[in-house]
Design a protein around this motif. Structure first.
Motif, mmCIF file in Angstrom:
data_model
loop_
_atom_site.group_PDB
_atom_site.id
_atom_site.type_symbol
_atom_site.label_atom_id
_atom_site.label_comp_id
_atom_site.label_asym_id
_atom_site.label_seq_id
_atom_site.Cartn_x
_atom_site.Cartn_y
_atom_site.Cartn_z
ATOM 1 N N ASN A 2 -28.742 -44.335 -48.880
ATOM 2 C CA ASN A 2 -30.098 -44.739 -48.529
ATOM 3 C C ASN A 2 -30.803 -45.382 -49.727
ATOM 4 O O ASN A 2 -31.554 -46.366 -49.580
ATOM 5 C CB ASN A 2 -30.891 -43.531 -48.034
ATOM 6 N N GLY B 225 -26.104 -34.306 -48.516
ATOM 7 C CA GLY B 225 -27.397 -34.896 -48.834
ATOM 8 C C GLY B 225 -27.320 -35.881 -49.992
ATOM 9 O O GLY B 225 -27.978 -36.934 -49.957
ATOM 10 N N GLN C 228 -33.067 -41.038 -54.687
ATOM 11 C CA GLN C 228 -32.856 -40.687 -53.284
ATOM 12 C C GLN C 228 -31.739 -39.651 -53.128
ATOM 13 O O GLN C 228 -31.830 -38.746 -52.289
ATOM 14 C CB GLN C 228 -32.528 -41.940 -52.475
ATOM 15 N N GLY C 229 -30.681 -39.784 -53.913
ATOM 16 C CA GLY C 229 -29.594 -38.803 -53.834
ATOM 17 C C GLY C 229 -30.058 -37.412 -54.201
ATOM 18 O O GLY C 229 -29.744 -36.426 -53.515
ATOM 19 N N TRP D 200 -32.495 -36.006 -51.309
ATOM 20 C CA TRP D 200 -31.838 -35.540 -50.091
ATOM 21 C C TRP D 200 -30.945 -34.329 -50.356
ATOM 22 O O TRP D 200 -30.826 -33.438 -49.510
ATOM 23 C CB TRP D 200 -31.023 -36.667 -49.470
ATOM 24 N N GLY E 14 -28.241 -39.663 -49.444
ATOM 25 C CA GLY E 14 -29.329 -40.175 -50.263
ATOM 26 C C GLY E 14 -28.905 -41.344 -51.139
ATOM 27 O O GLY E 14 -29.684 -42.288 -51.340
#
Length: 206
Positions: free
Chosen positions: A91, A84, A120-121, A124, A88
């Motif tokens: 992303n 994740g 984002q990291g 996720w 992330g």
């Protein structure tokens, strides 16, 4: 000379506790090899005793040779968190470049992209880690309750995980989460048993 050499070898053998009879190349030249293992002329023992047909590790009494769900839970949770975080981050980099495409390369743009990657990291990693934690907890509970480890535990744990994770969305959210978990774990179980199913279908066709 040969007699002295043999007596000297036997003396050394008696000194070190090797009281067995020595075998020379000439003695073993006419020994048939079919159905038996010849004695080694160097070790002076039967090579059959060197074959290891058992496991090279010792297990506690009553322990299984395969890791259970509790042992696999740590690997599952950690792997999902790292996956994740990596997804992330990629992303976040994509979103950061997209949102700052009209800005010139400067320190404010770099900071904004870095913030997006970090946010984002973490998002996720937290999401997938929470799902893995719920799935592992349900799997361990179901395994201990049923006293068996099979694909039914996997499907049940995945379904319950989806239902609980989406429980804040009401009955419709619970239904959607359960269907999603059931579908994903059902496909995973089908993938694990694909070779067995192919073999069963082949035997039935014959």
């Amino acid at each position: 000379m040969e007699g002295g050499g043999n007596s000297k070898g036997s003396g050394l053998g008696g000194l070190f506790g090797a009281g067995g009879v020595g075998y020379s190349h000439a003695d073993l030249a006419g020994v048939p090899l079919t159905g038996m293992s010849p004695l080694s002329p160097y070790l002076n023992l039967d090579p059959r005793y060197l074959v290891q047909d058992t496991d090279e590790f010792i297990l506690p009494t009553g322990a299984n040779k395969t890791r259970g769900r509790f042992e696999l839970a740590f690997f599952t949770i950690g792997g999902c968190c790292m996956t994740g975080a990596a997804f992330g981050a990629l992303n976040g980099l994509r979103l950061g470049l997209k949102e700052t495409q009209n800005m010139a390369w400067s320190k404010p743009r770099n900071v904004q992209i870095l913030n997006m990657v970090t946010r984002q990291g973490a998002l996720w990693a937290n999401t997938l880690g929470s799902l893995a934690l719920l799935y592992s907890a349900f799997g361990v509970i179901i395994e201990k309750t049923r006293g068996a480890e099979d694909d039914l535990n996997t499907i049940a744990a995945g379904t319950l995980t989806g239902m609980l994770y989406k429980s804040t969305g009401g009955l419709r959210g619970i239904a959607r989460g359960g269907i999603a978990g059931l579908t994903l774990t059902g496909l995973y179980a089908l993938y694990n048993n694909w070779e067995h199913m192919k073999g069963s279908i082949t035997r039935q066709s014959l």
